[in-house]
Motif scaffolding. Structure first.
Motif, short mmCIF file in Angstrom:
data_model
loop_
_atom_site.label_atom_id
_atom_site.label_comp_id
_atom_site.label_asym_id
_atom_site.label_seq_id
_atom_site.Cartn_x
_atom_site.Cartn_y
_atom_site.Cartn_z
N ASN A 34 0.81 -1.20 0.00
CA ASN A 34 0.00 0.00 0.00
C ASN A 34 0.85 1.26 0.00
OD1 ASN A 34 0.96 -0.33 2.59
ND2 ASN A 34 -0.82 0.61 3.53
N THR A 46 -0.61 6.34 6.43
CA THR A 46 -0.46 4.94 6.83
C THR A 46 0.29 4.86 8.16
OG1 THR A 46 -0.45 4.22 4.54
CG2 THR A 46 0.50 2.73 6.15
N ALA A 51 -2.38 1.91 10.12
CA ALA A 51 -3.26 1.01 9.40
C ALA A 51 -2.51 0.51 8.18
CB ALA A 51 -4.55 1.72 8.98
N ALA A 53 -2.30 -2.37 4.91
CA ALA A 53 -3.12 -3.22 4.06
C ALA A 53 -2.56 -4.63 3.95
CB ALA A 53 -3.25 -2.61 2.67
N ARG A 68 -5.43 -3.57 9.15
CA ARG A 68 -6.84 -3.17 9.05
C ARG A 68 -6.95 -2.05 8.03
NH1 ARG A 68 -6.97 1.61 12.23
NH2 ARG A 68 -5.12 1.77 13.50
N GLU A 69 -8.17 -1.75 7.68
CA GLU A 69 -8.42 -0.62 6.80
C GLU A 69 -8.89 0.54 7.63
OE1 GLU A 69 -11.05 -1.43 3.60
OE2 GLU A 69 -9.76 -2.95 2.72
N ASP A 70 -8.25 1.66 7.47
CA ASP A 70 -8.65 2.89 8.14
C ASP A 70 -9.30 3.78 7.10
OD1 ASP A 70 -7.92 5.85 8.93
OD2 ASP A 70 -7.94 4.66 10.77
N GLU A 74 -7.62 4.98 3.52
CA GLU A 74 -8.23 4.58 2.26
C GLU A 74 -8.63 5.79 1.42
OE1 GLU A 74 -8.28 1.50 0.97
OE2 GLU A 74 -7.09 1.08 2.75
N ARG A 77 -5.51 7.08 -0.16
CA ARG A 77 -5.09 6.20 -1.26
C ARG A 77 -5.94 6.42 -2.49
NH1 ARG A 77 -4.67 0.21 0.73
NH2 ARG A 77 -4.61 0.00 -1.51
#
Length: 160
Positions: A34, A46, A51, A53, A68-70, A74, A77
């Motif tokens: 990521n 990140t 968080a 990926a 985890r996905e934050d 996201e 990104r």
């Protein structure tokens, strides 16, 4: 310091960029992670939000609880991906347009409008501004692209 770089390269996962300790600077993920070397904001989000990926990145940076996905990471990104989807075609059009030897003032206006539109779009995306702001910024940034593409086609039309 050099040993840290060598360890990262031999593991086949990261290439260290910058001076100082590798943990405090940008890394180029070689395995589809990521992170990349250019999106400093993505890297910052990140690291700041802890968080990741990929499980291997989370293990390296504190443990699986950070796998985890934050939503903020996201969003950052997606904003970066959206910028790349629009900036690369603009760079291609701009390069071809420059070969037509346009007026420098007109070319500067095209480039300035695109840059301002993309900056406003990215800020609107990251700060979650109201819907028309992002759409209008996108439209404004696309105007120079259409103008340059049209001028390229008109210049190439006599040779068809």
């Amino acid at each position: 310091m050099a040993q840290s770089l060598k360890n990262c390269e031999s593991a086949g996962q990261h290439v260290w960029l910058g001076a100082g300790e590798p943990g405090n600077h940008a890394y180029l993920q070689q395995g589809g992670g990521n992170r990349s070397c250019s999106p400093d904001l993505s890297l910052w989000s990140t690291r700041n939000f802890q968080a990741f990926a990929n499980p291997e990145d989370a293990l390296r940076n504190g443990g699986l609880q950070y796998y985890r996905e934050d939503p903020d990471v996201e969003r950052c990104r997606r904003a970066h991906r959206n910028d790349m989807e629009n900036i690369f075609p603009f760079l291609f059009l701009g390069a071809v347009y420059s070969l037509l030897e346009p007026s420098p003032a007109v070319a500067r206006i095209h480039f300035f409008i695109f840059c301002v539109g993309r900056i406003v779009h990215t800020v609107a995306y990251l700060l979650q501004l109201r819907a028309p702001t992002r759409s209008v910024a996108y439209g404004v940034a696309q105007l120079p692209c259409f103008s340059m593409a049209l001028q390229i086609l008109l210049a190439a039309a006599p040779y068809w």
